[in-house]
Design a protein around this motif. Structure first.
Motif, PDB file in Angstrom:
ATOM      1  N   GLY A 213       0.910  -1.014  -0.435  1.00 24.74           N
ATOM      2  CA  GLY A 213       0.274   0.456   0.647  1.00 24.74           C
ATOM      3  C   GLY A 213       0.818   1.216  -0.006  1.00 24.74           C
ATOM      4  O   GLY A 213       0.360   2.008  -0.513  1.00 24.74           O
ATOM      5  N   LEU A 214       2.062   1.525   0.578  1.00 26.87           N
ATOM      6  CA  LEU A 214       2.377   2.223   0.828  1.00 26.87           C
ATOM      7  C   LEU A 214       4.327   2.605  -0.800  1.00 26.87           C
ATOM      8  O   LEU A 214       3.650   3.842  -0.838  1.00 26.87           O
ATOM      9  CB  LEU A 214       4.085   2.400   1.704  1.00 26.87           C
ATOM     10  CG  LEU A 214       4.681   3.338   2.563  1.00 26.87           C
ATOM     11  CD1 LEU A 214       4.511   4.591   2.878  1.00 26.87           C
ATOM     12  CD2 LEU A 214       6.148   2.762   3.252  1.00 26.87           C
ATOM     13  N   GLY A 215       3.348   1.436  -0.797  1.00 30.51           N
ATOM     14  CA  GLY A 215       4.581   1.467  -2.539  1.00 30.51           C
ATOM     15  C   GLY A 215       3.086   1.856  -3.797  1.00 30.51           C
ATOM     16  O   GLY A 215       4.033   3.056  -4.107  1.00 30.51           O
ATOM     17  N   ALA A 216       1.747   1.811  -3.427  1.00 24.59           N
ATOM     18  CA  ALA A 216       1.074   2.654  -4.225  1.00 24.59           C
ATOM     19  C   ALA A 216       0.933   3.729  -4.231  1.00 24.59           C
ATOM     20  O   ALA A 216       0.448   4.439  -4.939  1.00 24.59           O
ATOM     21  CB  ALA A 216      -0.191   1.245  -4.348  1.00 24.59           C
ATOM     22  N   VAL A 217       0.793   4.256  -3.099  1.00 26.04           N
ATOM     23  CA  VAL A 217       0.724   5.278  -2.192  1.00 26.04           C
ATOM     24  C   VAL A 217       1.812   5.983  -3.357  1.00 26.04           C
ATOM     25  O   VAL A 217       2.365   7.294  -4.070  1.00 26.04           O
ATOM     26  CB  VAL A 217       0.663   5.860  -1.206  1.00 26.04           C
ATOM     27  CG1 VAL A 217       0.565   7.051  -0.499  1.00 26.04           C
ATOM     28  CG2 VAL A 217      -0.336   5.347  -0.420  1.00 26.04           C
ATOM     29  N   ALA A 218       2.773   6.166  -3.075  1.00 30.28           N
ATOM     30  CA  ALA A 218       3.989   6.652  -3.161  1.00 30.28           C
ATOM     31  C   ALA A 218       3.893   6.436  -5.009  1.00 30.28           C
ATOM     32  O   ALA A 218       4.609   7.538  -5.927  1.00 30.28           O
ATOM     33  CB  ALA A 218       5.415   6.014  -2.805  1.00 30.28           C
ATOM     34  N   GLY A 219       4.137   6.000  -5.200  1.00 31.22           N
ATOM     35  CA  GLY A 219       3.696   5.304  -7.172  1.00 31.22           C
ATOM     36  C   GLY A 219       2.654   6.579  -7.424  1.00 31.22           C
ATOM     37  O   GLY A 219       3.021   7.308  -8.494  1.00 31.22           O
ATOM     38  N   VAL A 220       1.543   6.285  -7.373  1.00 35.51           N
ATOM     39  CA  VAL A 220       0.783   7.949  -7.600  1.00 35.51           C
ATOM     40  C   VAL A 220       0.832   9.302  -7.071  1.00 35.51           C
ATOM     41  O   VAL A 220       0.604   9.840  -7.798  1.00 35.51           O
ATOM     42  CB  VAL A 220      -0.691   6.981  -7.557  1.00 35.51           C
ATOM     43  CG1 VAL A 220      -0.890   7.670  -6.311  1.00 35.51           C
ATOM     44  CG2 VAL A 220      -1.838   7.845  -8.647  1.00 35.51           C
ATOM     45  N   THR A 221       2.228   9.311  -6.030  1.00 36.59           N
ATOM     46  CA  THR A 221       1.576  11.241  -6.232  1.00 36.59           C
ATOM     47  C   THR A 221       2.946  11.389  -5.989  1.00 36.59           C
ATOM     48  O   THR A 221       3.430  13.172  -5.957  1.00 36.59           O
ATOM     49  CB  THR A 221       1.433  10.510  -4.228  1.00 36.59           C
ATOM     50  OG1 THR A 221       2.399   9.820  -3.572  1.00 36.59           O
ATOM     51  CG2 THR A 221      -0.194  10.781  -4.040  1.00 36.59           C
TER      52      THR A 221
END
Length: 309
Positions: A213-221
């Protein structure tokens, strides 16, 4: 509707204009959070990044205390502490000094629409361009394979790299989902990531899901979010799970069955898997439904066979 701004107050040393940030994460529980994904992610962010409290919400107006009784400590002959529930808006700073917001705490039991109006007002005041949520959902997948993520958003362009898996379904509502819906109706960008957690770990801590989840947030932001501590915790968690699986023939059989089904599903097909996180082409909706139902049926049959064995 009563004035939504009466649901919260700014901290006395906070200038709302100075606390602005383009991204806000929402972490308020909800119907389900398999693997404690959201809680682990929130705790990690607050422990790893500099933060201050921007605003606090009046939970006496929002919570059903008898439905979710807070804990108290009784020591011999007196009460000594009370776990006061909270709902706070934090301002955090990433590893490169970029600010972002985090709304974290108890999901409201009451006044959902008024609470949505309150947070929408804060989104405008803080000049938030993108609102994001992350939580875990139980899936018939093994913990030994790559973790999938299902994305949803107010605008398809926000999740162009994620293709839909399911058609139209009805699910129990949660406040974060309602906020996403209302923000979309107001023309504002919002998205969420549902991280796939093995169903047999749904009630336990599964740090790999929080890391995904942390990686997904970092990827989109584009935020530079700390990962070291969470990655270390995930490694320890992985070792503990492996030990538990090795200590139970029944559990090991279930995991092996899921691995076989997952690998069969992933291999030998020209078209992408339903569990892939990045899909450029998809079969028809009917084919998707048929293959997913067959997948779950095979898993259930393997589980049944393992139990009989």
């Amino acid at each position: 509707m009563q004035d939504p701004t009466q649901l919260y107050r700014y901290e006395t040393d906070t200038d709302p204009a100075a606390a602005r940030a383009s991204v806000m994460l929402v972490s308020m529980g909800g119907f389900i959070d398999a693997g404690r994904t959201q809680r682990l992610l929130t705790e990690h962010l607050l422990s790893s990044h500099e933060h201050t409290v921007v605003a606090s919400f009046d939970l006496d107006q929002l919570l059903d205390y008898r439905g979710r009784r807070p804990m108290m400590t009784f020591d011999r002959d007196r009460f000594t502490s009370y776990e006061d529930p909270s709902l706070l808006l934090y301002r955090l700073v990433d590893d490169e000094g970029q600010p972002f917001l985090l709304l974290a705490g108890s999901e409201p039991d009451y006044q959902w629409e008024r609470m949505v109006e309150a947070v929408t007002g804060l989104v405008k005041t803080m000049h938030v361009d993108l609102t994001i949520s992350v939580h875990g959902i139980p899936m018939a997948v093994p913990h030994t394979r790559p973790i999938g993520v299902t994305a949803h958003a107010t605008d398809p362009r926000l999740i162009a790299q994620h293709a839909p898996v399911f058609g139209a379904v009805q699910v129990p509502a949660n406040w974060s989902a309602l906020l996403e819906l209302r923000l979309g109706e107001a023309g504002r960008d919002a998205l969420g990531f549902a991280v796939h957690v093995p169903h047999y770990l749904a009630q336990a801590e599964f740090a790999d899901a929080a890391l995904a989840g942390l990686g997904a947030v970092a990827g989109v932001t584009g935020l530079r979010l700390a990962t070291t501590d969470l990655a270390a915790a995930a490694g320890l968690n992985r070792a503990e799970i492996a030990k538990e699986v090795a200590g139970s023939d029944e559990v090991a059989a279930v995991v092996e069955a899921l691995e076989r089904q997952y690998d069969t599903f992933m291999e030998g097909r020209e078209r992408p898997s339903l569990l892939a996180t990045s899909i450029s082409e998809l079969p028809s909706a009917d084919e998707i439904g048929a293959e997913f139902e067959a997948f779950l049926k095979d898993v259930a049959e393997d589980d049944s066979s393992s139990d009989q064995g």
